[in-house]
Design a protein around this motif. Structure first.
Motif: not given
Length: 442
Positions: A411-423
């Motif tokens: 899946x590529x549609x997880x909310x952006x909040x789950x990705x580290x801010x540095x990403x």
């Protein structure tokens, strides 16, 4: 992050005549592919010194307050599940621009109910939600405010425009839609058929009424399709039920549907470049064909940006073929332990002798008796080698979990909040470095 850009950045058209760059989306905790559009718009804007604008799609019906995330199943550690948490009540079937903001403090309280191990920066989310309901005209307005606090790329846009308000200054266009409805719908439908893969629906054309590419919006009510009634000498807008619609009525808002919305935004007098995701890139080819034939106008150029950014998981994955093999093995092994384990003891020798005799003996009673003995031997072997059967069951369980997990990990549609801010910061740098030097003021 794998980024798809069409045409390639070096081939992008330059924003023309210093007209703004546009992009937009539904306001929700969207996935990195949508974030990529804003990062690209921000990068082009910074390089060209041309501002970029954001359109909030607030005439649509969707849930902007539900967060989804993957986690291990509490009873099956090898299995990933998708959990959901809704931060606040959303009125079903009502566009987000036609329902009130949600109490910010109640949403903050729900953030506190998230699992302890969830990789979301709660402080950042709470800060974005706090006071977001203050003087918010709608849930869409509130979510636009939240996203501006969470995403620098989103916040870099000029103050957002709202799709529900696009037609307010367009009295001339509404009159054209009213008086040229049959031709408008005919050309619209021809363009839809020409690009059928985009999956857009045609407008309804009936003897005495024609559907218009509009929504009728009322506060806290479901949106309605709009028709042009042609039965009388003067055409008029109506709902599906035949109720007349007065565009000057303050209680109703005429809002553009998707194709008309982007046509309004991409008019060459107000747009230099429009940046789409993959969905808009597909359906806006319809807009171009329809608008050129109906209005005789070439729209501003568009580009598409999306991204595949996936989360990493420490969980087994499997293909459907792996599962087929595991199912076969779990069924096959209990009946063939002697062969698969290379057993040479007396039960195994007796079983083989019975099998050899059965090849030559056609007597049904003796064959039935031999089968019973073989089944008894298989049960004896199973009792003697439980670890082999347990391993087969574990393999099957892991394969079943792995197939489910594979769907989750792709899946590529997880909310952006789950990705580290540095990403996200890295994504932004990638866009800035990828842009050609030729993107400059015109």
């Amino acid at each position: 992050m794998q980024t798809r850009v069409e045409p390639p950045l070096e081939a992008w058209p330059r924003p023309t005549a210093r007209k703004p760059i546009w992009t937009g989306h539904q306001v929700s905790f969207f996935h990195p592919g949508i974030v990529a559009k804003y990062l690209a718009a921000q990068a082009v804007s910074a390089r060209s010194e041309i501002p970029f604008h954001n359109i909030v799609v607030d005439q649509d019906v969707y849930d902007p307050l539900t967060l989804r995330w993957p986690q291990r199943h509490p009873d099956h550690p090898d299995r990933l599940t998708v959990e959901r948490l809704t931060l606040g009540p959303v009125v079903p079937d009502v566009p987000v621009g036609m329902q009130p903001a949600v109490e910010a403090e109640s949403m903050i309280a729900r953030v506190g109910a998230m699992p302890a191990g969830l990789a979301i920066d709660r402080e950042r989310l709470v800060a974005a939600l706090r006071h977001s309901d203050r003087d918010a005209a709608s849930l869409a307005f509130q979510m636009d405010r939240v996203l501006r606090r969470l995403l620098p790329g989103y916040a870099a846009a000029e103050p957002s425009a709202f799709a529900s308000a696009l037609l307010r200054p367009e009295a001339g266009l509404l009159d054209r839609l009213l008086r040229d409805a049959p031709r408008c719908a005919k050309l619209y439908n021809e363009a839809v058929r020409q690009h059928a893969a985009a999956g857009m629906s045609a407008l309804s054309v009936e003897p005495y009424r024609v559907e218009a590419p509009l929504w009728a919006l009322r506060w806290m009510e479901p949106r309605e399709r709009v028709y042009v009634d042609l039965a009388d000498s003067e055409p008029l807008f109506t709902t599906d039920a035949g109720e007349p619609i007065d565009p000057a009525d303050e209680g109703v808002v005429l809002a553009p549907r998707a194709l008309l919305m982007t046509a309004l935004l991409r008019r060459p007098d107000r747009c230099g470049l429009f940046i789409h995701g993959t969905g808009g890139w597909a359906y806006d080819r319809i807009t171009e064909a329809w608008w050129a034939r109906w209005r005789g106008e070439t729209l501003a150029p568009m580009a598409v940006v999306t991204a595949d950014a996936r989360l990493e998981f420490d969980a087994p994955t499997a293909s459907p073929r792996d599962l087929e093999r595991a199912v076969w093995w779990a069924h096959h092994l209990p009946h063939n332990l002697d062969r698969e384990l290379g057993l040479t003891g007396s039960p195994a020798r007796e079983k083989q002798a019975l099998l050899d005799q059965m090849d030559d003996d056609r007597d049904p009673r003796r064959r039935r008796a031999a089968f019973e003995v073989i089944h008894q031997i298989n049960r004896q072997l199973a009792d003697a080698h439980p670890e082999a059967l347990a391993a087969a069951r574990r393999r099957l369980d892991r394969a079943r979990a792995g197939v489910v997990n594979a769907r989750v990990t792709r899946k590529r549609d997880w909310p952006f909040l789950l990705y580290p801010a540095e990403a996200a910061a890295g994504w932004s740098r990638r866009f800035a470095l990828a842009l050609p030097q030729e993107v400059r003021p015109c």
